[in-house]
Design a protein around this motif. Structure first.
Motif, PDB file in Angstrom:
ATOM      1  N   MET A 103       0.811  -1.213   0.000  1.00 35.52           N
ATOM      2  CA  MET A 103       0.000   0.000   0.000  1.00 35.52           C
ATOM      3  C   MET A 103       0.849   1.268   0.000  1.00 35.52           C
ATOM      4  SD  MET A 103      -3.026  -1.157   2.655  1.00 35.52           S
ATOM      5  CE  MET A 103      -4.167   0.157   2.283  1.00 35.52           C
ATOM      6  N   MET A 104       1.998   1.202   0.650  1.00 41.55           N
ATOM      7  CA  MET A 104       2.880   2.368   0.691  1.00 41.55           C
ATOM      8  C   MET A 104       4.327   1.901   0.766  1.00 41.55           C
ATOM      9  SD  MET A 104       2.094   3.582   4.620  1.00 41.55           S
ATOM     10  CE  MET A 104       3.360   4.837   4.719  1.00 41.55           C
ATOM     11  N   THR A 105       5.223   2.750   0.303  1.00 43.11           N
ATOM     12  CA  THR A 105       6.639   2.404   0.345  1.00 43.11           C
ATOM     13  C   THR A 105       7.139   2.391   1.784  1.00 43.11           C
ATOM     14  OG1 THR A 105       8.847   3.000  -0.428  1.00 43.11           O
ATOM     15  CG2 THR A 105       7.348   4.812   0.060  1.00 43.11           C
ATOM     16  N   ALA A 106       8.113   1.519   2.053  1.00 41.22           N
ATOM     17  CA  ALA A 106       8.654   1.391   3.412  1.00 41.22           C
ATOM     18  C   ALA A 106       9.954   2.154   3.571  1.00 41.22           C
ATOM     19  CB  ALA A 106       8.852  -0.082   3.759  1.00 41.22           C
ATOM     20  N   GLY A 107      10.317   2.934   2.575  1.00 39.66           N
ATOM     21  CA  GLY A 107      11.484   3.805   2.684  1.00 39.66           C
ATOM     22  C   GLY A 107      12.777   3.054   2.954  1.00 39.66           C
ATOM     23  N   ASN A 108      13.506   3.501   3.961  1.00 39.31           N
ATOM     24  CA  ASN A 108      14.808   2.932   4.288  1.00 39.31           C
ATOM     25  C   ASN A 108      14.721   1.923   5.439  1.00 39.31           C
ATOM     26  OD1 ASN A 108      17.599   2.751   3.872  1.00 39.31           O
ATOM     27  ND2 ASN A 108      18.024   4.200   5.532  1.00 39.31           N
ATOM     28  N   SER A 109      13.518   1.429   5.693  1.00 38.25           N
ATOM     29  CA  SER A 109      13.310   0.530   6.824  1.00 38.25           C
ATOM     30  C   SER A 109      13.638  -0.914   6.445  1.00 38.25           C
ATOM     31  CB  SER A 109      11.853   0.602   7.276  1.00 38.25           C
ATOM     32  OG  SER A 109      11.029  -0.113   6.371  1.00 38.25           O
ATOM     33  N   PRO A 110      13.748  -1.810   7.438  1.00 42.58           N
ATOM     34  CA  PRO A 110      13.967  -3.233   7.143  1.00 42.58           C
ATOM     35  C   PRO A 110      12.823  -3.852   6.347  1.00 42.58           C
ATOM     36  CG  PRO A 110      14.517  -2.765   9.436  1.00 42.58           C
ATOM     37  CD  PRO A 110      13.857  -1.533   8.897  1.00 42.58           C
ATOM     38  N   LEU A 111      11.659  -3.191   6.317  1.00 40.26           N
ATOM     39  CA  LEU A 111      10.524  -3.726   5.569  1.00 40.26           C
ATOM     40  C   LEU A 111      10.755  -3.669   4.065  1.00 40.26           C
ATOM     41  CD1 LEU A 111       7.525  -2.124   7.510  1.00 40.26           C
ATOM     42  CD2 LEU A 111       8.258  -4.512   7.590  1.00 40.26           C
ATOM     43  N   GLU A 112      11.568  -2.730   3.634  1.00 36.50           N
ATOM     44  CA  GLU A 112      11.794  -2.524   2.194  1.00 36.50           C
ATOM     45  C   GLU A 112      12.956  -3.394   1.725  1.00 36.50           C
ATOM     46  OE1 GLU A 112      10.623  -0.059  -1.271  1.00 36.50           O
ATOM     47  OE2 GLU A 112       9.797  -0.272   0.735  1.00 36.50           O
ATOM     48  N   ASN A 113      12.759  -4.037   0.572  1.00 37.94           N
ATOM     49  CA  ASN A 113      13.835  -4.810  -0.045  1.00 37.94           C
ATOM     50  C   ASN A 113      14.317  -4.051  -1.274  1.00 37.94           C
ATOM     51  OD1 ASN A 113      15.562  -6.638  -1.276  1.00 37.94           O
ATOM     52  ND2 ASN A 113      14.275  -8.413  -0.818  1.00 37.94           N
ATOM     53  N   PRO A 114      15.444  -3.352  -1.189  1.00 37.57           N
ATOM     54  CA  PRO A 114      15.905  -2.517  -2.312  1.00 37.57           C
ATOM     55  C   PRO A 114      16.245  -3.323  -3.557  1.00 37.57           C
ATOM     56  CG  PRO A 114      17.613  -2.713  -0.635  1.00 37.57           C
ATOM     57  CD  PRO A 114      16.386  -3.324  -0.048  1.00 37.57           C
ATOM     58  N   LYS A 115      16.441  -4.635  -3.403  1.00 35.80           N
ATOM     59  CA  LYS A 115      16.807  -5.454  -4.554  1.00 35.80           C
ATOM     60  C   LYS A 115      15.586  -5.879  -5.367  1.00 35.80           C
ATOM     61  CE  LYS A 115      20.894  -7.368  -2.251  1.00 35.80           C
ATOM     62  NZ  LYS A 115      21.559  -8.619  -1.786  1.00 35.80           N
ATOM     63  N   LEU A 116      14.414  -5.719  -4.795  1.00 41.43           N
ATOM     64  CA  LEU A 116      13.199  -6.143  -5.482  1.00 41.43           C
ATOM     65  C   LEU A 116      12.341  -4.943  -5.833  1.00 41.43           C
ATOM     66  CD1 LEU A 116      12.108  -9.304  -3.437  1.00 41.43           C
ATOM     67  CD2 LEU A 116      13.232  -9.232  -5.658  1.00 41.43           C
ATOM     68  N   SER A 117      12.221  -4.662  -7.126  1.00 37.58           N
ATOM     69  CA  SER A 117      11.353  -3.593  -7.596  1.00 37.58           C
ATOM     70  C   SER A 117       9.931  -4.119  -7.719  1.00 37.58           C
ATOM     71  CB  SER A 117      11.834  -3.079  -8.957  1.00 37.58           C
ATOM     72  OG  SER A 117      10.830  -2.322  -9.588  1.00 37.58           O
ATOM     73  N   TRP A 118       8.986  -3.363  -7.137  1.00 32.80           N
ATOM     74  CA  TRP A 118       7.591  -3.785  -7.196  1.00 32.80           C
ATOM     75  C   TRP A 118       7.115  -3.906  -8.645  1.00 32.80           C
ATOM     76  CZ3 TRP A 118       4.103  -6.016  -4.346  1.00 32.80           C
ATOM     77  CH2 TRP A 118       2.760  -5.960  -4.709  1.00 32.80           C
ATOM     78  N   ASP A 119       7.480  -2.929  -9.480  1.00 33.95           N
ATOM     79  CA  ASP A 119       7.065  -2.969 -10.878  1.00 33.95           C
ATOM     80  C   ASP A 119       7.627  -4.191 -11.591  1.00 33.95           C
ATOM     81  OD1 ASP A 119       5.813  -0.646 -10.344  1.00 33.95           O
ATOM     82  OD2 ASP A 119       7.050   0.635 -11.614  1.00 33.95           O
ATOM     83  N   ASP A 120       8.905  -4.535 -11.295  1.00 35.80           N
ATOM     84  CA  ASP A 120       9.517  -5.715 -11.927  1.00 35.80           C
ATOM     85  C   ASP A 120       8.840  -6.999 -11.464  1.00 35.80           C
ATOM     86  OD1 ASP A 120      11.262  -4.220 -13.384  1.00 35.80           O
ATOM     87  OD2 ASP A 120      12.950  -4.439 -12.005  1.00 35.80           O
ATOM     88  N   ARG A 150      11.704  -9.957   7.563  1.00 32.26           N
ATOM     89  CA  ARG A 150      11.918  -8.505   7.554  1.00 32.26           C
ATOM     90  C   ARG A 150      11.015  -7.800   8.562  1.00 32.26           C
ATOM     91  NH1 ARG A 150      11.910  -8.593   2.084  1.00 32.26           N
ATOM     92  NH2 ARG A 150      10.252  -7.065   1.919  1.00 32.26           N
ATOM     93  N   ILE A 151       9.786  -8.303   8.706  1.00 31.46           N
ATOM     94  CA  ILE A 151       8.883  -7.734   9.707  1.00 31.46           C
ATOM     95  C   ILE A 151       9.476  -7.906  11.101  1.00 31.46           C
ATOM     96  CG2 ILE A 151       6.624  -7.988  10.819  1.00 31.46           C
ATOM     97  CD1 ILE A 151       5.509  -8.714   8.053  1.00 31.46           C
ATOM     98  N   SER A 152      10.046  -9.075  11.366  1.00 28.79           N
ATOM     99  CA  SER A 152      10.664  -9.337  12.670  1.00 28.79           C
ATOM    100  C   SER A 152      11.850  -8.413  12.908  1.00 28.79           C
ATOM    101  CB  SER A 152      11.122 -10.798  12.752  1.00 28.79           C
ATOM    102  OG  SER A 152      10.011 -11.686  12.635  1.00 28.79           O
ATOM    103  N   LYS A 153      12.651  -8.179  11.864  1.00 33.72           N
ATOM    104  CA  LYS A 153      13.787  -7.251  11.979  1.00 33.72           C
ATOM    105  C   LYS A 153      13.293  -5.835  12.281  1.00 33.72           C
ATOM    106  CE  LYS A 153      17.177  -9.598   9.023  1.00 33.72           C
ATOM    107  NZ  LYS A 153      17.973  -9.505   7.769  1.00 33.72           N
ATOM    108  N   MET A 154      12.185  -5.468  11.622  1.00 30.86           N
ATOM    109  CA  MET A 154      11.625  -4.139  11.843  1.00 30.86           C
ATOM    110  C   MET A 154      11.177  -3.980  13.299  1.00 30.86           C
ATOM    111  SD  MET A 154      10.645  -1.209  10.495  1.00 30.86           S
ATOM    112  CE  MET A 154       9.362   0.050  10.512  1.00 30.86           C
ATOM    113  N   ILE A 155      10.466  -4.949  13.809  1.00 33.07           N
ATOM    114  CA  ILE A 155       9.979  -4.885  15.199  1.00 33.07           C
ATOM    115  C   ILE A 155      11.147  -4.840  16.176  1.00 33.07           C
ATOM    116  CG2 ILE A 155       8.721  -6.163  16.977  1.00 33.07           C
ATOM    117  CD1 ILE A 155       6.903  -7.218  14.730  1.00 33.07           C
ATOM    118  N   HIS A 156      12.171  -5.632  15.911  1.00 33.30           N
ATOM    119  CA  HIS A 156      13.339  -5.652  16.790  1.00 33.30           C
ATOM    120  C   HIS A 156      14.045  -4.300  16.799  1.00 33.30           C
ATOM    121  CE1 HIS A 156      17.617  -6.472  17.825  1.00 33.30           C
ATOM    122  NE2 HIS A 156      17.052  -7.256  18.742  1.00 33.30           N
TER     123      HIS A 156
END
Length: 398
Positions: free
Chosen positions: A1-18, A35-41
């Motif tokens: 629904m929204m970009t996760a920016g520079n957080s652990p939730l975002e995977n910079p290697k995976l483009s949503w459009d791709d 990644r969600i677990s890393k974010m919470i930690h």
């Protein structure tokens, strides 16, 4: 629904459009959970910064992206970090790259209502571009507050998707004036404060800006009153699309608040008399031009904030046309006098240019009353009023 920016939730290697185009495989549920677990930690163990809290600054004062650094020791409330994601998701994205966040309960609930339908669209259209929650909010609230919205069929006449050249679907950003006009129609308060910002690779803060809601819908009310309710209903979409197009929202914020001046339609300013000249008003008679010029007239009337000036400007334009028609062979001189009067750039110049016309007329009461009224008018209002007269004159002379 929204970009996760520079957080652990975002995977910079995976483009949503791709991913949705099949160029890269979708991530597994296990990797997402990791990644969600890393974010919470990180939230629970580190101090809040922009990598885990939307809109926050960075912790390192020496970083290239340092901003919003303060010596005040704010409490590190973990709940606020989670709430920042919900708050950011409630922002309204508008044309110009800005997002507006309103602290208004019913408005926020109406925006939140649209999230349910956004999720439906994301699941129904696999090729719908992701990370557009704020753009969706703008499209949804504009639809939700439209006069034709049907509570029994919320998605009726709602077509927010735009096909792109690469096969994906996109959500088109809505003009700010359309959104705010809808909010104004559905909100009885006179003012509402919005926080304007942009979050991306670089963050921009415009600040807290008051929106004068009743002023913003004033031109629409005047249009219906002057030209009739049926004409307004017929032309509403085209008229509302013209408002707020002259300078853009970001520039309008420099005035300190958003009201009637910010609603100025694009193209009108060229018709204002200046020392360097002005654009000639030429009526072609086609429907599109008529709607545009009528929108110009109504915005000027709203700026003048005096409905009586509509009739006065029209009556004075009729007087000038009768003055020209009564010239006989000397009509050219009278036409020149009228043109010189309408090209006046100041109250003083207008009154001086009115003198030759008054000398030619036996019945001078109307001209004298106009001279008195213009002389008493605030100097800032004169360019608007004189342009109103010019449009009335051109319309009657069509």
């Amino acid at each position: 629904m929204m970009t996760a920016g520079n957080s652990p939730l975002e995977n910079p290697k995976l483009s949503w459009d791709d991913m949705i185009k099949g160029k890269k495989p979708f991530e597994t549920p296990e990797r997402r959970q990791e990644r969600i677990s890393k974010m919470i930690h990180k939230i629970e163990t580190e101090k809040a910064d922009a990598s885990i809290a939307i809109g926050y600054g960075v912790v390192d004062a020496t970083a290239a992206t340092t901003g919003q650094i303060s010596s005040i020791a704010f409490p590190d409330n973990k709940e606020d970090i989670y709430l920042s994601w919900i708050g950011a998701g409630l922002g309204i994205g508008v044309v110009g790259g800005l997002t507006i966040l309103f602290n208004h309960e019913q408005l926020l609930l109406d925006i939140f209502e649209g999230w349910h339908y956004y999720r439906q669209y994301l699941e129904r259209y696999p090729l719908l571009k992701g990370n557009q929650i704020n753009t969706w909010n703008g499209r949804w609230i504009s639809h939700r507050y439209d006069r034709e919205y049907d509570l029994d069929d919320p998605l009726m006449n709602f077509n927010p998707l735009v096909p792109m050249s690469d096969g994906l679907f996109n959500l088109q950003t809505v003009p700010w004036a359309e959104v705010i006009a809808g909010i104004a129609r559905n909100n009885p308060t006179s003012n509402i404060v919005g926080y304007l910002y942009s979050i991306g690779q670089t963050n921009t803060t415009v600040g807290f800006i008051p929106f004068k809601l009743q002023d913003i819908i004033r031109p629409s009310q005047l249009y219906a009153k002057v030209f009739g309710e049926s004409v307004w209903i017929q032309n509403r979409k085209k008229v509302e699309a013209l408002y707020g197009t002259a300078i853009g929202l970001r520039a309008a914020c420099q005035a300190g608040c958003i009201g009637i001046p910010a609603m100025e339609p694009k193209g009108l300013r060229a018709f204002f008399p200046t020392e360097k000249g002005m654009k000639k008003i030429s009526y072609k008679g086609d429907e599109e031009q008529e709607i545009t010029f009528n929108t110009y007239l109504i915005w000027i009337l709203a700026m003048l904030n005096n409905e009586k000036l509509w009739d006065m400007s029209r009556e004075f334009a009729e007087m000038l046309l009768k003055y020209e028609a009564g010239a006989g062979k000397g009509r050219k001189d009278r036409t020149n006098n009228v043109n010189q009067l309408l090209e006046s750039v100041s109250t003083k110049q207008f009154l001086l240019n009115l003198i030759p016309i008054v000398k030619d007329e036996e019945e001078r009461t109307g001209y004298e009353n106009m001279g008195k009224m213009v002389n008493m008018m605030p100097k800032d209002n004169f360019p608007y009023f004189n342009t109103l007269i010019r449009f009335q004159y051109a319309l009657l002379n069509k």
